[in-house]
Scaffold this motif. Structure first.
Motif, mmCIF file in Angstrom:
data_model
loop_
_atom_site.group_PDB
_atom_site.id
_atom_site.type_symbol
_atom_site.label_atom_id
_atom_site.label_comp_id
_atom_site.label_asym_id
_atom_site.label_seq_id
_atom_site.Cartn_x
_atom_site.Cartn_y
_atom_site.Cartn_z
ATOM 1 N N UNK A 36 -12.384 23.837 22.061
ATOM 2 C CA UNK A 36 -10.915 24.084 22.451
ATOM 3 C C UNK A 36 -10.291 25.336 21.534
ATOM 4 N N UNK A 37 -10.859 25.357 20.583
ATOM 5 C CA UNK A 37 -10.268 26.689 19.549
ATOM 6 C C UNK A 37 -9.646 26.184 18.420
ATOM 7 N N UNK A 38 -9.291 24.749 18.428
ATOM 8 C CA UNK A 38 -8.640 24.065 17.201
ATOM 9 C C UNK A 38 -9.349 24.181 15.803
ATOM 10 N N UNK A 39 -8.365 24.582 14.962
ATOM 11 C CA UNK A 39 -9.147 24.436 13.549
ATOM 12 C C UNK A 39 -9.849 23.137 13.120
ATOM 13 N N UNK A 40 -11.176 23.138 12.365
ATOM 14 C CA UNK A 40 -11.624 21.887 11.911
ATOM 15 C C UNK A 40 -12.135 22.251 10.456
ATOM 16 N N UNK A 41 -11.692 21.480 9.667
ATOM 17 C CA UNK A 41 -11.901 21.622 8.119
ATOM 18 C C UNK A 41 -13.257 20.695 7.747
ATOM 19 N N UNK A 42 -13.738 21.126 6.925
ATOM 20 C CA UNK A 42 -15.212 20.224 6.453
ATOM 21 C C UNK A 42 -14.743 19.576 5.124
ATOM 22 N N UNK A 43 -15.708 19.002 4.437
ATOM 23 C CA UNK A 43 -15.555 18.185 3.109
ATOM 24 C C UNK A 43 -15.201 19.188 2.319
ATOM 25 N N UNK A 44 -16.204 20.544 2.368
ATOM 26 C CA UNK A 44 -16.116 21.674 1.371
ATOM 27 C C UNK A 44 -14.591 22.289 1.287
ATOM 28 N N UNK A 45 -14.167 22.343 2.552
ATOM 29 C CA UNK A 45 -12.652 22.841 2.700
ATOM 30 C C UNK A 45 -11.812 21.952 2.139
ATOM 31 N N UNK A 46 -11.874 20.668 1.982
ATOM 32 C CA UNK A 46 -10.890 19.737 1.445
ATOM 33 C C UNK A 46 -11.110 19.809 -0.123
ATOM 34 N N UNK A 47 -12.334 19.886 -0.263
ATOM 35 C CA UNK A 47 -12.350 20.115 -1.930
ATOM 36 C C UNK A 47 -11.624 21.387 -2.447
ATOM 37 N N UNK A 48 -11.942 22.290 -1.545
ATOM 38 C CA UNK A 48 -11.167 23.602 -2.009
ATOM 39 C C UNK A 48 -9.569 23.402 -1.665
ATOM 40 N N UNK A 49 -9.196 22.728 -0.744
ATOM 41 C CA UNK A 49 -7.735 22.605 -0.540
ATOM 42 C C UNK A 49 -7.146 21.701 -1.884
ATOM 43 N N UNK A 50 -8.064 20.763 -2.470
ATOM 44 C CA UNK A 50 -7.623 20.048 -3.354
ATOM 45 C C UNK A 50 -7.316 21.055 -4.613
#
Length: 261
Positions: A36-50
């Protein structure tokens, strides 16, 4: 696994709007999108966010965080050391501000006991710089002469202050007249005016031996705020502060120690 914006917002304790901002800034873009075009974050994204949140907590601006994360050659330790120094400086400044605030509260409990209206009526354009008063308090608070001067000031009535200001107005009018007339700073007229100033301090605030008077006059040259308490800025002339200092020191030389009372 993939996580929605709402889930990541809940994990990280930040708003969805912040995540959208990071995405637009190119700092943290989700690795995937839903059908549907919604953003999805991966584990790597969460690590970067941290990592982003860690640097944000330390006060790093977003562009510097991007440099640290994107440049393989960037030395994060150098950035952290620089931030450590900055934070220590900020801590020292904040501690100093706390001390100044505490001392300012004490200053407000002493000194001239007049209402704001009475202060304006009596002092007119002569205003007291709070930073100067606070610094003086921090520097001299333990000296008996300073404590005595503040206690004497607190005892003065509105009528007393009116007399003090009238005396001062007459004095600095004659001082500027002598200066404008070209009277020498070490001449009799200038020295007499310096002696009047010394006696004024002694009469209304605290004993003022010539050596103390000399230190006060030195302050007139090094700190414009101090000189403004003696001569209002609108009546000052270039060179008037050094002129008065010279007259004060010349007056000290012509007097004997026994005359200091």
């Amino acid at each position: 696994m993939s996580y929605s914006v709402g889930q990541v917002s809940g994990f990280a304790g930040i708003t969805v709007r912040t995540l959208h901002h990071y995405d637009k800034a190119g700092l943290l873009s989700p690795s995937d999108r839903s059908p549907a075009g919604y953003r999805l974050y991966s584990d790597a994204d969460l690590s970067r966010l941290q990592q982003i949140l860690f640097y944000r907590e330390l006060g790093f601006p977003l562009d510097e965080i991007a440099t640290i994360l994107e440049d393989p050659q960037a030395n994060a330790l150098d950035h952290l050391r620089a931030r450590h120094r900055l934070l220590n400086d900020q801590i020292s400044k904040l501690q100093r501000l706390v001390e100044v605030a505490e001392q300012a509260m004490e200053v407000q409990q002493t000194g001239v006991e007049l209402s704001p209206e009475e202060r304006f009526e009596v002092f007119g354009e002569v205003t007291f710089d709070l930073t100067y008063a606070t610094q003086a308090h921090l520097k001299w608070q333990h000296r008996e002469s300073y404590q005595r001067s503040m206690a004497r000031a607190a005892e003065h009535s509105k009528e007393d202050w009116a007399k003090i200001m009238a005396e001062a107005a007459d004095w600095h009018l004659r001082l500027t007249a002598a200066f404008d007339a070209g009277e020498p700073a070490d001449g009799e007229r200038a020295m007499d005016l310096a002696e009047e100033h010394r006696q004024h301090i002694a009469r209304w605030f605290t004993p003022c031996p010539t050596d103390v008077h000399g230190r006060i006059a030195d302050g007139f040259v090094t700190d414009p705020r101090a000189f403004a308490l003696a001569v209002p800025p609108t009546e000052q002339r270039p060179g008037l502060a050094p002129y008065l200092r010279t007259a004060v020191h010349a007056n000290a030389v012509r007097r004997s120690p026994a005359d200091d009372a």
